[in-house]
Design a protein around this motif. Structure first.
Motif, short mmCIF file in Angstrom:
data_model
loop_
_atom_site.label_atom_id
_atom_site.label_comp_id
_atom_site.label_asym_id
_atom_site.label_seq_id
_atom_site.Cartn_x
_atom_site.Cartn_y
_atom_site.Cartn_z
N LYS A 12 29.80 -4.71 39.26
CA LYS A 12 30.27 -5.32 38.01
C LYS A 12 30.43 -4.25 36.93
N ILE A 13 29.47 -3.34 36.87
CA ILE A 13 29.53 -2.26 35.89
C ILE A 13 30.72 -1.36 36.19
N ALA A 14 30.88 -1.00 37.46
CA ALA A 14 31.98 -0.13 37.87
C ALA A 14 33.33 -0.77 37.52
N ALA A 58 38.25 -0.97 34.48
CA ALA A 58 39.27 -1.87 33.93
C ALA A 58 39.79 -1.40 32.59
N ASP A 59 38.95 -0.72 31.82
CA ASP A 59 39.38 -0.20 30.51
C ASP A 59 38.83 1.22 30.36
N TYR A 60 39.28 2.06 31.29
CA TYR A 60 38.75 3.42 31.39
C TYR A 60 39.42 4.32 30.37
N PRO A 61 38.68 5.19 29.69
CA PRO A 61 37.23 5.39 29.74
C PRO A 61 36.48 4.66 28.63
N PHE A 62 37.20 3.79 27.92
CA PHE A 62 36.69 3.27 26.65
C PHE A 62 35.47 2.35 26.80
N ALA A 108 48.40 4.93 28.56
CA ALA A 108 49.28 3.90 29.09
C ALA A 108 48.73 3.29 30.37
N ALA A 109 47.85 4.03 31.05
CA ALA A 109 47.26 3.55 32.30
C ALA A 109 46.41 2.30 32.09
N ARG A 110 45.97 2.07 30.85
CA ARG A 110 45.17 0.87 30.57
C ARG A 110 45.96 -0.41 30.82
N SER A 111 47.28 -0.33 30.75
CA SER A 111 48.12 -1.51 30.95
C SER A 111 48.79 -1.51 32.32
#
Length: 300
Positions: free
Chosen positions: A27-29, A34-38, A228-231
């Motif tokens: 779950k942590i990973a 999912a919103d790396y690295p933020f 942009a990789a976040r989307s």
């Protein structure tokens, strides 16, 4: 992280440790990726609340991926963000000088090493998925890159246009983007090239497309990851560091060329007809010498 892991991104360490993770640790990973690295830069309390996992479980997870503690994890994530913003002037201070007497052979050796690294960082599954998306004639394909990387997007789009219809190289002026975005369907594919010293406008474009149109987004970037990789639905991270002041786009060009060949051969009969029709129109336009067309000089 230990010295041996210092050059490895946290994202890579998480994926390498995946088989050893418990359900809570997964779950942590998943939250961090999912919103790396933020997400990884939030406090340990915020991450615990977001994942429903205890702080001690987060500490154990951090240890499994090779970090000396939660603050060590965040230190490496911050370092990755800084690395992604390095300019040629920054890179010059840490470059490994290329030999002056045999400059070209040594530089070629460095680029060859980058290409060899590419075989380990881009999986066959990733390549096959992207090639299949680009070859699917029912999908429109939109391509765009950053200030420098748009040259790769242009190169790929020029060839794809001769192979199939529905290929759009978006203008670099954001004022023209709404026309493309409003035309996009959910089944369409947007391919964005963005390498370090990332283009903020591409991140905003990807976010807008994901929220409003839902088209599939592919981001081709480096290991430090374009915002942009976040989307993105698919991410391809290419090696770019040749140890000089200038990052190399050799891997990006090789990827583009491999995709061109693969897509053209997916339905060679259709490709052959498309090229024939394309050249039939092209050669009928003003500015072409009929003698060259007849074979005196090959045109490419």
């Amino acid at each position: 992280m230990s010295d041996g892991k210092a050059s490895t991104t946290v994202r890579t360490r998480i994926r390498e440790a995946a088989a050893q993770l418990t359900a809570s640790e997964r779950k942590i990973a998943n939250a961090i990726l999912a919103d790396y690295p933020f997400t990884g830069l939030e406090s340990i309390q915020e991450l615990a609340a977001k994942t429903g996992v205890s702080a001690p479980s987060i500490t154990r997870f951090v240890s499994k991926i090779g970090c000396g503690g939660f603050h060590d994890l965040q230190r490496h994530l911050i370092a990755e963000l800084k690395e992604g913003r390095r300019s040629p002037l920054d890179l010059k201070s840490t470059q490994r000088p290329v030999g002056q007497t045999e400059f070209l052979p040594e530089y070629i050796a460095r680029v060859s090493s980058v290409l060899q690294e590419m075989t380990a960082t881009v999986s066959l599954a990733q390549f096959d998925i992207l090639a299949a998306l680009l070859a699917d004639s029912s999908r429109n394909i939109y391509l765009l890159g950053g200030r420098i990387s748009d040259n790769v997007a242009s190169f790929l789009s020029i060839h794809l246009r001769q192979i199939r219809s529905g290929i759009y190289h978006m203008a670099d002026n954001p004022e023209f983007w709404p026309e493309h975005v409003l035309r996009m369907r959910k089944k369409d594919v947007v391919v964005l090239f963005d390498f370090r010293r990332y283009q903020p406008s591409l991140s905003r474009l990807a976010e807008t497309i994901a929220e409003k149109q839902g088209a599939m987004i592919v981001v081709v970037t480096d290991k430090w990851m374009s915002p942009a990789a976040r989307s993105a639905d698919h991410i391809i991270a290419l090696p770019i560091d040749a140890g000089t002041a200038w990052d190399t786009v050799a891997a990006a060009i090789v990827l583009a060329e491999a995709l061109i060949v693969r897509v053209s051969e997916a339905d060679w009969e259709a490709t052959q007809k498309r090229i024939g029709d394309w050249d039939g129109v092209r050669f009928s336009l003003p500015g072409y010498d009929q003698n060259k067309i007849d074979g005196d000089t090959n045109e490419t």
